[in-house]
Structure formats: structure tokens, C-alpha cells
Design a protein around this motif. Structure first.
Motif, PDB file in Angstrom:
ATOM      1  N   THR A   1       0.841  -1.182   0.000  1.00  0.00           N
ATOM      2  CA  THR A   1       0.000   0.000   0.000  1.00  0.00           C
ATOM      3  C   THR A   1       0.876   1.232   0.000  1.00  0.00           C
ATOM      4  N   GLU A   2       0.530   2.174  -0.848  1.00  0.00           N
ATOM      5  CA  GLU A   2       1.323   3.394  -0.945  1.00  0.00           C
ATOM      6  C   GLU A   2       1.036   4.297   0.255  1.00  0.00           C
ATOM      7  N   ALA A   3       2.094   4.930   0.755  1.00  0.00           N
ATOM      8  CA  ALA A   3       1.918   5.871   1.854  1.00  0.00           C
ATOM      9  C   ALA A   3       1.127   7.086   1.380  1.00  0.00           C
ATOM     10  N   VAL A   4       0.423   7.691   2.308  1.00  0.00           N
ATOM     11  CA  VAL A   4      -0.354   8.892   2.000  1.00  0.00           C
ATOM     12  C   VAL A   4       0.024   9.988   2.988  1.00  0.00           C
ATOM     13  N   ALA A   5       0.271  11.177   2.463  1.00  0.00           N
ATOM     14  CA  ALA A   5       0.519  12.327   3.333  1.00  0.00           C
ATOM     15  C   ALA A   5      -0.645  13.299   3.209  1.00  0.00           C
ATOM     16  N   VAL A   6      -0.997  13.913   4.317  1.00  0.00           N
ATOM     17  CA  VAL A   6      -2.060  14.917   4.334  1.00  0.00           C
ATOM     18  C   VAL A   6      -1.440  16.226   4.811  1.00  0.00           C
ATOM     19  N   VAL A   7      -1.468  17.232   3.965  1.00  0.00           N
ATOM     20  CA  VAL A   7      -0.835  18.521   4.279  1.00  0.00           C
ATOM     21  C   VAL A   7      -1.886  19.617   4.176  1.00  0.00           C
ATOM     22  N   MET A   8      -2.102  20.340   5.263  1.00  0.00           N
ATOM     23  CA  MET A   8      -3.136  21.371   5.251  1.00  0.00           C
ATOM     24  C   MET A   8      -2.778  22.520   4.308  1.00  0.00           C
ATOM     25  N   ALA A   9      -3.817  23.135   3.734  1.00  0.00           N
ATOM     26  CA  ALA A   9      -3.627  24.134   2.685  1.00  0.00           C
ATOM     27  C   ALA A   9      -3.243  25.503   3.227  1.00  0.00           C
TER      28      ALA A   9
ATOM     29  N   ALA B   1      10.259  12.139   4.998  1.00  0.00           N
ATOM     30  CA  ALA B   1      11.357  11.186   5.189  1.00  0.00           C
ATOM     31  C   ALA B   1      11.225  10.377   6.473  1.00  0.00           C
ATOM     32  N   ALA B   2      10.351  10.797   7.367  1.00  0.00           N
ATOM     33  CA  ALA B   2      10.175  10.054   8.624  1.00  0.00           C
ATOM     34  C   ALA B   2       9.722   8.639   8.286  1.00  0.00           C
ATOM     35  N   ASP B   3      10.367   7.641   8.898  1.00  0.00           N
ATOM     36  CA  ASP B   3      10.018   6.279   8.482  1.00  0.00           C
ATOM     37  C   ASP B   3       9.129   5.547   9.474  1.00  0.00           C
ATOM     38  N   ALA B   4       8.559   6.277  10.414  1.00  0.00           N
ATOM     39  CA  ALA B   4       7.606   5.649  11.324  1.00  0.00           C
ATOM     40  C   ALA B   4       6.335   5.281  10.556  1.00  0.00           C
ATOM     41  N   ASP B   5       5.501   4.412  11.148  1.00  0.00           N
ATOM     42  CA  ASP B   5       4.240   4.031  10.503  1.00  0.00           C
ATOM     43  C   ASP B   5       3.339   5.245  10.329  1.00  0.00           C
ATOM     44  N   VAL B   6       3.444   6.146  11.293  1.00  0.00           N
ATOM     45  CA  VAL B   6       2.666   7.382  11.240  1.00  0.00           C
ATOM     46  C   VAL B   6       3.590   8.521  11.661  1.00  0.00           C
ATOM     47  N   ALA B   7       3.638   9.592  10.896  1.00  0.00           N
ATOM     48  CA  ALA B   7       4.419  10.770  11.268  1.00  0.00           C
ATOM     49  C   ALA B   7       3.484  11.963  11.338  1.00  0.00           C
ATOM     50  N   VAL B   8       3.607  12.733  12.410  1.00  0.00           N
ATOM     51  CA  VAL B   8       2.711  13.870  12.601  1.00  0.00           C
ATOM     52  C   VAL B   8       3.525  15.133  12.804  1.00  0.00           C
ATOM     53  N   ALA B   9       3.161  16.190  12.080  1.00  0.00           N
ATOM     54  CA  ALA B   9       3.662  17.526  12.374  1.00  0.00           C
ATOM     55  C   ALA B   9       2.531  18.246  13.104  1.00  0.00           C
TER      56      ALA B   9
ATOM     57  N   VAL C   1       0.929   8.698   6.635  1.00  0.00           N
ATOM     58  CA  VAL C   1       0.405   7.415   7.097  1.00  0.00           C
ATOM     59  C   VAL C   1       0.926   6.310   6.193  1.00  0.00           C
ATOM     60  N   ARG C   2       1.609   5.340   6.810  1.00  0.00           N
ATOM     61  CA  ARG C   2       2.125   4.182   6.068  1.00  0.00           C
ATOM     62  C   ARG C   2       1.432   2.890   6.496  1.00  0.00           C
ATOM     63  N   ASP C   3       0.738   2.926   7.622  1.00  0.00           N
ATOM     64  CA  ASP C   3       0.096   1.721   8.158  1.00  0.00           C
ATOM     65  C   ASP C   3      -1.365   1.679   7.712  1.00  0.00           C
ATOM     66  N   PRO C   4      -1.759   0.616   6.984  1.00  0.00           N
ATOM     67  CA  PRO C   4      -3.136   0.549   6.452  1.00  0.00           C
ATOM     68  C   PRO C   4      -4.201   0.469   7.548  1.00  0.00           C
ATOM     69  N   ALA C   5      -3.808   0.205   8.778  1.00  0.00           N
ATOM     70  CA  ALA C   5      -4.807   0.102   9.846  1.00  0.00           C
ATOM     71  C   ALA C   5      -5.112   1.456  10.486  1.00  0.00           C
ATOM     72  N   PHE C   6      -4.324   2.471  10.155  1.00  0.00           N
ATOM     73  CA  PHE C   6      -4.498   3.773  10.814  1.00  0.00           C
ATOM     74  C   PHE C   6      -5.656   4.555  10.195  1.00  0.00           C
ATOM     75  N   ARG C   7      -6.480   5.131  11.047  1.00  0.00           N
ATOM     76  CA  ARG C   7      -7.516   6.056  10.595  1.00  0.00           C
ATOM     77  C   ARG C   7      -7.367   7.355  11.375  1.00  0.00           C
TER      78      ARG C   7
END
Lengths: 234, 234
Positions: free
Chosen positions: B103-111, B126-134, B146-152
Motif C-alpha cells: 500500500t502506498e503511503a499517504v501524506a495529508v498537508v493542510m492548505a 522522510a520520517a520512516d515511522a508508521d505514522v508521522a505527525v507535524a 500514514v504508512r500503516d493501512p490500519a491507521f484512521r
């Protein structure tokens, strides 16, 4: 590198008056100072508290290793002046080594950076520009590393822009260090939410806030720190 | 990695009502969106604007390379829901490669991250954790990988703390990315000072603010963005 931590010992955190008594402001300011000093020690450095008035180091009840790595210098001059004499090339600077051939770098870290961690400080200290700045909100300078003996600080107004300009004037390289933790100084009631969200579990400031009855709450779709006035405060 | 940029096309930036007309808010919101999209392209990625309503991409007048790297998806569901279907493992996620094995990772960046730079975004991506948050201020989540398919995700309330908790519940690693630039979303009048101080010279939002008569000024010892009502606005 020497680390200087300016601290307003007599009238700390006046902008927090709306939510704290004078004694509470003093307690919180000292808790944040202790947290900053500990983060500096954990990053591998010793620090000097640059206090506006006499300060009883023992009364801060610092952990042993932090206390032995911390000294106090009292200077009641305005912040900019008190710092400038201690920067490399300032009249009270200390040469690095007996022959005085190299000036030691000086870092200035504000005492209210309650979110400071060793990692955030290490990133700042590791910057190899002549001047490194961690900006605060609204154009402030929350932390600064000076390696160029010609640089002088100016903490009045938009100090971040002023420090960029001063570096340019003397031909010094300047690096801006991008850190939310170092950008967050705790000045106003709305800043307290950051301490509750991001403070380290082992830090004093979050536990002091909790003891004073503060906790996170949602108000009109926004998260804020609110105080339970019925809490059994210290 | 796919980058999703949520954008409220119809009622952008309502908290800026005290200082802007509706048309001005729309102009500023689109300027910030254009700046964010350009920073993403300069970081080496393509992005999809997740818009709450129809959005004319051509009307954004993006630079050629930015426009060809940007698409629009319209979804009027609440933010959390519209993002969750697009996260890895969401019903509208796209598998990476024909065999769908990864599954491809998805990033969400506010506008409204008007200070975002390619470097700040690269550090997040570049953060390689399953989930990276700014994190944003007040417990918000300004950018997320988000790299983990179980994360919502859950963007309601203290989303930063909620995202930490959700990651813990599913056993995913989480990294908090420490960036002042990504922590600064432009929501309220007092945030405008940050655009004027830290906006890139080539960015649109600072020049739009200047064109609307805004500039830095000192008020009661603090630096703020003030508007010259006599300015010859667009």
C-alpha cells in the motif's frame, strides 16, 4: 560552548496575570526554568542562569547533576545589554583555552521554552553557521547560538529580523533552526495548552499546571487549557 | 507517496473575518494553497487537492510545473471521513503497483501552512515511522504521513493526541516531527505576522498581504500585522 539562560527573577511572566497569582507565576516560571536547565544538561552542556536579581539555586531543587552543571550570574541591566557583554567578543566573554586564540561560542536559551527537549537543543547547538537562530512566534528570538565575535544581539521588537540584518551587516552566515518546540515560549494564557499537550512526562511545568487545576478542554471547537477553580491547589 | 491537500473551497478561513472581506479571505486562502502546492512539487511530489466543492485549477494560476503535478478531487464529506477513505487501507486508496502487494503511503498537508518549505516537508516525508505527525498549535495536526493501512485519522478536537492514541491502539510507531514552519497554520488575524516575517520571497501569500495593506508594526511591545486602511488595495 557556553549556554546562557536569561531569567526575570523578580517579575516573571507578567502576561500570565489573567490566570495566575504572583506566587503561581513564580512557581510556573521556576518550573519551566528547571525543565530548560535539565534539557540543556541532557544535551551535554552546562549553563549559566543570567538572573535579573539574586536567585537561590538550591531553592530550585534541581536534580543533582543539573545543579552541579548550573551557575548563576546576576545582572540587572536590560536583556540585550546583559547578553551582549557575554557574547563572543563581548567585554565579559571568556576566551576558549589559555592562549585566547579562539573565542568560545555562546548560546542564549530563554527560560520559558517549556517544550525544549535535548534533541531540539542539540539540533540548534549543532548548526555550524556563524549565527543560528530558533525564532519564536511574532518575530521573536527564542534561542540563539553566536560563534562570530562581531555579532551583537538586539532583543527589542522583531528581534528575529533584526538578528538576520545584523548578521548580514557583519558578513556572518545565519541559519534559521526550524523547531516548533523552540518556537513555543510560554508567555500568555493561550500558550498553556502547549505545555499540557507537548510537555515531557518527566517535566515539572506540566505537573505544576495540573496541580494548579489546569487541564485540556474544548471550547467553541478549539482546544484550550482551562482551570478548575474548585481544584485542591497546592 | 501520494499527497492530499484538503481545501475548504466555499468558506475558507472564517476565523479571519475580523480583518478580511469574504473575497479577500478567498484570495489569501488560494494564495496559501498555491504556495503549499509549489513547496510540495519542489520537494519532489505530486499532490491532489481534496476540495469541499468544485475548484477551477486553472484559476489558481499555478506555475506550469506545479499545475501539471496537481489534480483536484471534490468530496463534500466531513474532513475526517474524506481523508480516511484515501488513507492506505481506505476504500478509495490506491495500491502501489499492479500486484497491489504494497500500500502506498499517504501524506495529508493542510492548505494553510503558509510557511511550508520543501525542506520542512522533506523532513516530514522522510520520517520512516508508521505514522508521522507535524503538530499544529493547540493540539492540532497540520501534516500527517500514514504508512500503516490500519491507521484512521480523527481531526476533531485534540487531533494530535488522538492520533498518538490511535497509533498506540493499532501498534503503529509514531514520530512527531518538530517543525515551526509546519506547526504554523494561518487561521486567525494574529497568525498573519508569521506570513510577513517568515514567508518566502517567492511566495504569493506575503505579497498578497502586502497588496492588501498589511505590514509589520509594534504595538504595546509586541510585533503584529497591521492593515493600512488607506492603502491602495487591489
Amino acid at each position: 560552548m557556553r549556554i546562557v539562560v536569561p531569567f526575570a527573577a523578580e517579575m516573571p511572566k507578567t502576561r500570565l496575570k489573567p490566570v495566575f497569582t504572583a506566587a503561581e507565576r513564580s512557581t510556573l516560571a521556576r518550573a519551566m526554568l528547571a525543565d530548560v536547565l535539565r534539557a540543556i544538561v541532557e544535551a551535554g552542556y552546562e549553563s549559566t542562569i543570567l538572573s535579573t536579581a539574586d536567585l537561590d539555586l538550591a531553592a530550585l531543587e534541581l536534580p543533582g547533576e543539573v545543579e552541579t552543571s548550573t551557575s548563576v550570574a546576576v545582572d540587572d541591566r536590560p536583556l540585550t545589554e546583559a547578553i551582549n557583554v557575554r557574547l563572543p567578543g563581548g567585554e565579559e566573554s571568556e576566551a576558549d583555552g589559555d592562549d585566547g586564540e579562539e573565542t568560545e561560542a555562546v548560546a542564549v536559551v530563554m527560560a520559558d521554552l517549556a517544550l525544549a527537549t535535548p534533541a531540539a537543543l542539540e539540533a540548534l547547538f549543532a548548526a555550524d553557521a556563524d549565527v543560528a537562530v530558533a525564532p519564536g512566534r511574532a518575530g521573536g528570538t527564542n534561542a540563539l547560538v553566536v560563534r562570530d565575535p562581531a555579532f551583537r544581539c538586539d532583543y527589542h521588537g522583531t528581534s528575529y529580523l533584526d538578528h538576520r540584518e545584523i548578521a548580514r551587516e557583519i558578513g556572518a552566515t545565519l541559519e534559521t533552526v526550524d523547531s516548533f518546540r523552540l518556537a513555543t515560549d510560554i508567555d500568555e494564557p493561550e500558550d498553556l495548552v502547549e505545555v499540557l499537550v507537548h510537555g515531557r512526562e518527566t517535566d515539572r511545568a506540566p505537573s505544576r499546571l495540573h496541580a494548579l487545576g489546569f487541564d485540556l478542554a474544548e471550547r467553541e471547537g478549539r482546544v484550550v487549557a482551562v482551570r478548575d477553580e474548585t481544584a485542591d491547589v497546592e
